[in-house]
Design an enzyme around this catalytic site. Sequence first.
Site, PDB file in Angstrom:
ATOM      1  N   GLU A  88       6.586  24.795 -60.107  1.00 44.28           N
ATOM      2  CA  GLU A  88       7.422  24.139 -59.099  1.00 44.28           C
ATOM      3  C   GLU A  88       8.021  22.867 -59.675  1.00 44.28           C
ATOM      4  O   GLU A  88       7.302  21.919 -59.978  1.00 44.28           O
ATOM      5  CB  GLU A  88       6.603  23.798 -57.847  1.00 44.28           C
ATOM      6  CG  GLU A  88       7.411  23.043 -56.796  1.00 44.28           C
ATOM      7  CD  GLU A  88       6.559  22.452 -55.683  1.00 44.28           C
ATOM      8  OE1 GLU A  88       7.045  21.516 -55.012  1.00 44.28           O
ATOM      9  OE2 GLU A  88       5.410  22.915 -55.487  1.00 44.28           O
TER      10      GLU A  88
ATOM     11  N   ARG B  41      13.365  15.705 -57.470  1.00 44.73           N
ATOM     12  CA  ARG B  41      13.200  14.262 -57.275  1.00 44.73           C
ATOM     13  C   ARG B  41      13.839  13.440 -58.387  1.00 44.73           C
ATOM     14  O   ARG B  41      13.784  12.211 -58.352  1.00 44.73           O
ATOM     15  CB  ARG B  41      11.707  13.909 -57.189  1.00 44.73           C
ATOM     16  CG  ARG B  41      10.989  14.597 -56.043  1.00 44.73           C
ATOM     17  CD  ARG B  41       9.524  14.188 -55.998  1.00 44.73           C
ATOM     18  NE  ARG B  41       8.761  14.987 -55.075  1.00 44.73           N
ATOM     19  CZ  ARG B  41       7.452  14.872 -54.870  1.00 44.73           C
ATOM     20  NH1 ARG B  41       6.771  13.964 -55.564  1.00 44.73           N
ATOM     21  NH2 ARG B  41       6.814  15.648 -54.008  1.00 44.73           N
TER      22      ARG B  41
ATOM     23  N   LYS C 110       2.945  26.091 -47.109  1.00 44.55           N
ATOM     24  CA  LYS C 110       2.436  24.957 -47.870  1.00 44.55           C
ATOM     25  C   LYS C 110       1.763  24.001 -46.883  1.00 44.55           C
ATOM     26  O   LYS C 110       2.301  23.747 -45.803  1.00 44.55           O
ATOM     27  CB  LYS C 110       3.594  24.261 -48.585  1.00 44.55           C
ATOM     28  CG  LYS C 110       3.253  22.932 -49.252  1.00 44.55           C
ATOM     29  CD  LYS C 110       4.503  22.335 -49.883  1.00 44.55           C
ATOM     30  CE  LYS C 110       4.228  20.974 -50.496  1.00 44.55           C
ATOM     31  NZ  LYS C 110       5.398  20.432 -51.205  1.00 44.55           N
TER      32      LYS C 110
END
Length: 213
Positions: free
Chosen positions: A47, A51, A134
């Site tokens: 993943e 950001r 999640k």
Amino acid sequence: MTPLAASKEALKICQMAPIVPVLVVDDAKDAQPLAKALVAGGLPALEVTLRTPAALEAINEMAKVQGGVVGAGTLLTPEDVIAAKDAGATFGVSPGATDRLLDACEDADLPLLPGAVTASEAMRLLERGYTMLKFFPASTSGGAPAIKSIGAPIPQVMFCPTGGVSISNANDYLSLPNVVCAGGSWVAPKDKVTAGDWDGIEALAREAAALPR
């Protein structure tokens, strides 16, 4: 892609290894060697969080690594979904869930691991057809005991807890029947990435890949 189909694909990805590395990539030149080290260590599902300015290029580079399955994390908007898919992401991860984001992922055929942390959020996503979620942020939202409690009345939902998961507490999560895997950033510490210590990262990956579940 229907929510049920998306969750089935997300489940398959989560079942690949006990830990999904959560990666913040500052320099795209590190993407391929980082992915190769993690995959070699037994962690194929990666993943890359959106950001940093380098995130999309990093996804594109990691997608070229044989044996890796690269996803985009921190999906917040439909625009993020399109950009991630165009970069080569084969799945998405979001900290929470909105109708616009869910619609965008379904329209783009991008399997999504949507975030939920309360029974109501899990029920809402289950009602829409999502069964693989999640749990974020895990450590500040009750941790393993909270996931265990949610699992009692909502056993249809499976989780990948992320946020505060480490090698020292991963077993607390992975031992739960409603946890498939966990997301962790400790397998790719910034100092090792900056130093190009790919052997060190591979060793951390092997340790994580050997965790029981």
